[in-house]
Motif scaffolding. Structure first.
Motif, PDB file in Angstrom:
ATOM      1  N   PHE A  43      -3.950  -5.836  10.895  1.00  0.00           N
ATOM      2  CA  PHE A  43      -2.901  -6.577  10.210  1.00  0.00           C
ATOM      3  C   PHE A  43      -2.845  -6.212   8.735  1.00  0.00           C
ATOM      4  O   PHE A  43      -1.764  -6.204   8.125  1.00  0.00           O
ATOM      5  CB  PHE A  43      -3.117  -8.078  10.377  1.00  0.00           C
ATOM      6  CG  PHE A  43      -1.905  -8.895  10.035  1.00  0.00           C
ATOM      7  CD1 PHE A  43      -0.744  -8.787  10.777  1.00  0.00           C
ATOM      8  CD2 PHE A  43      -1.917  -9.772   8.964  1.00  0.00           C
ATOM      9  CE1 PHE A  43       0.384  -9.527  10.458  1.00  0.00           C
ATOM     10  CE2 PHE A  43      -0.805 -10.519   8.636  1.00  0.00           C
ATOM     11  CZ  PHE A  43       0.356 -10.401   9.391  1.00  0.00           C
ATOM     12  N   ASP A  44      -3.991  -5.902   8.137  1.00  0.00           N
ATOM     13  CA  ASP A  44      -3.995  -5.411   6.753  1.00  0.00           C
ATOM     14  C   ASP A  44      -3.160  -4.135   6.630  1.00  0.00           C
ATOM     15  O   ASP A  44      -2.419  -3.943   5.660  1.00  0.00           O
ATOM     16  CB  ASP A  44      -5.425  -5.130   6.283  1.00  0.00           C
ATOM     17  CG  ASP A  44      -6.174  -6.403   5.914  1.00  0.00           C
ATOM     18  OD1 ASP A  44      -5.524  -7.458   5.797  1.00  0.00           O
ATOM     19  OD2 ASP A  44      -7.403  -6.347   5.760  1.00  0.00           O
ATOM     20  N   VAL A  45      -3.292  -3.238   7.608  1.00  0.00           N
ATOM     21  CA  VAL A  45      -2.504  -2.010   7.613  1.00  0.00           C
ATOM     22  C   VAL A  45      -1.017  -2.342   7.672  1.00  0.00           C
ATOM     23  O   VAL A  45      -0.194  -1.774   6.939  1.00  0.00           O
ATOM     24  CB  VAL A  45      -2.887  -1.105   8.803  1.00  0.00           C
ATOM     25  CG1 VAL A  45      -1.928   0.083   8.908  1.00  0.00           C
ATOM     26  CG2 VAL A  45      -4.316  -0.604   8.649  1.00  0.00           C
ATOM     27  N   ALA A  46      -0.654  -3.286   8.535  1.00  0.00           N
ATOM     28  CA  ALA A  46       0.747  -3.670   8.676  1.00  0.00           C
ATOM     29  C   ALA A  46       1.313  -4.222   7.371  1.00  0.00           C
ATOM     30  O   ALA A  46       2.426  -3.871   6.960  1.00  0.00           O
ATOM     31  CB  ALA A  46       0.892  -4.702   9.795  1.00  0.00           C
ATOM     32  N   LEU A  47       0.539  -5.075   6.704  1.00  0.00           N
ATOM     33  CA  LEU A  47       1.002  -5.668   5.444  1.00  0.00           C
ATOM     34  C   LEU A  47       1.204  -4.598   4.378  1.00  0.00           C
ATOM     35  O   LEU A  47       2.208  -4.602   3.653  1.00  0.00           O
ATOM     36  CB  LEU A  47       0.003  -6.715   4.957  1.00  0.00           C
ATOM     37  CG  LEU A  47      -0.201  -7.945   5.846  1.00  0.00           C
ATOM     38  CD1 LEU A  47      -1.167  -8.919   5.182  1.00  0.00           C
ATOM     39  CD2 LEU A  47       1.119  -8.632   6.139  1.00  0.00           C
ATOM     40  N   HIS A  48       0.252  -3.677   4.263  1.00  0.00           N
ATOM     41  CA  HIS A  48       0.379  -2.606   3.273  1.00  0.00           C
ATOM     42  C   HIS A  48       1.535  -1.680   3.617  1.00  0.00           C
ATOM     43  O   HIS A  48       2.250  -1.190   2.726  1.00  0.00           O
ATOM     44  CB  HIS A  48      -0.927  -1.818   3.183  1.00  0.00           C
ATOM     45  CG  HIS A  48      -2.002  -2.515   2.414  1.00  0.00           C
ATOM     46  ND1 HIS A  48      -2.786  -3.510   2.956  1.00  0.00           N
ATOM     47  CD2 HIS A  48      -2.423  -2.382   1.125  1.00  0.00           C
ATOM     48  CE1 HIS A  48      -3.630  -3.952   2.043  1.00  0.00           C
ATOM     49  NE2 HIS A  48      -3.442  -3.283   0.930  1.00  0.00           N
TER      50      HIS A  48
END
Length: 265
Positions: A43-48
Motif C-alpha cells: 500500500f505504501d507503493v500505491a500511495l507513492h
C-alpha cells in the motif's frame, strides 16, 4: 485494511506529500493515533505511485520541454534553460539518493518515534519561517546556480529525518537562496519526481522479498485517491502561495509538534 483506512491514508499521503508539513510524519502518526495495523509495503507503493502520477501529470508540459532539451544538450553540449533545469533536478537528487541508501535502516527504525517527529516539525518549521520572512527574493528556478542546486539537494537529504518534510526543507533552502515562493515550490515539486521513483523502487525491492499478500482493490483505490488529492493540493498550493505565504504551514507544524510532545513525552 478496511476501506476507511484506505481512504484516510490515501488522502493523508496525497494532501501532505507536497505541502511543507511532512507526509511521513502524518503517515507514521495515523496508525499510532488510530491503533490501525501498519498498512504494509504494497500500500505504501500505491500511495507513492499516486503522488508520482499527480506531479508528472501536473508538470507534463514542463517535463516534456525539459526532457527534449536535456537530450539535445547531450548532443550539442549547449544546454538551454530547460536543459539546465533538467540537469538541476537530476543533480539535486544525488545527495538524497546516497543518504537514503546509507541510512535507510536507521531512518525506518530508530527515528520513527513521535518525539523525533515533533522535533523535526518544530525546528524545521522555524527554519521555514525564517527563510520566508528574511531571505525570500525574486529569482526563479531558471536562475539557479549550481551552488544553489547543491545546497537544495543536500537540504533534501536532511528530509530523511522524519518530521522534516521533503518539500518543506527544499522550499526553505530555495528561499534562503533568494528564490521567490512560487519558484521554490515548483522546483521542490520537480525534485520530488526522481525521489518518489527511487522510493518506489526501494519499496518494490523490499516487497519482492516478503510474502505479503496484496489487496489489489485497496491498491487501486490508494493510487486513485492519493493521485487526485495530490494533484489538487499542488494546484491550490501554487495558486495561493504568493498570497498566503508560508506562515500558516509554520503555525500548523509548531502546533502539531507541541501536541505530540504533550501526548508522548
Amino acid at each position: 485494511m478496511d476501506w476507511l483506512q484506505v481512504v484516510i491514508l490515501a488522502l493523508v499521503q496525497g494532501i501532505t506529500e507536497f505541502l511543507p508539513v511532512s507526509s511521513s510524519a502524518h503517515l507514521i502518526l495515523v496508525p499510532v493515533l488510530t491503533e490501525w495495523q501498519d498498512q504494509g509495503l504494497a500500500f505504501d507503493v500505491a500511495l507513492h505511485l499516486g503522488s508520482l502520477l499527480a506531479v508528472v501529470l501536473y508538470f507534463r508540459t514542463e517535463l516534456m520541454a525539459m526532457t527534449g532539451s536535456w537530450f539535445r544538450s547531450l548532443q550539442t553540449r549547449k544546454p538551454d534553460a530547460d536543459a539546465r533545469l533538467a540537469w538541476a533536478v537530476l543533480l539535486g537528487t544525488i545527495p538524497v539518493g546516497l543518504a537514503g541508501l546509507a541510512f535507510k535502516d536507521t531512518i525506518e527504525t530508530v527515528l520513527r518515534s513521535p518525539l523525533y517527529l515533533a522535533a523535526g516539525l518544530i525546528v524545521f518549521g522555524v527554519a521555514l519561517a525564517w527563510a520566508d520572512l528574511r531571505h525570500r527574493g525574486s529569482r526563479t528556478e531558471y536562475q539557479m546556480t549550481w551552488k544553489d542546486v547543491l545546497i537544495i539537494g543536500c537540504a533534501q537529504a536532511v528530509a530523511l529525518f522524519p518530521g522534516t518534510s521533503r518539500s518543506g526543507i527544499t522550499i526553505t533552502a530555495a528561499l534562503f537562496m533568494g528564490m521567490n515562493r512560487e519558484a521554490a515550490s515548483r522546483f521542490s515539486f520537480l525534485l520530488s519526481i526522481p525521489v518518489i521513483v527511487l522510493a518506489c523502487a526501494l519499496l518494490i525491492k523490499d516487497l519482492a522479498a516478503t510474502p505479503e499478500p496484496i489487496q489489489w482493490g485497496a491498491m487501486a483505490a490508494g493510487v486513485l485517491l492519493s493521485g487526485i488529492s495530490a494533484y489538487l493540493c499542488i494546484h491550490f498550493f501554487l495558486a495561493f502561495i504568493k498570497r498566503i505565504g508560508m506562515m500558516p504551514f509554520v503555525a500548523y507544524r509548531i502546533i502539531l509538534g507541541v501536541i505530540l510532545i504533550g501526548v508522548f513525552a
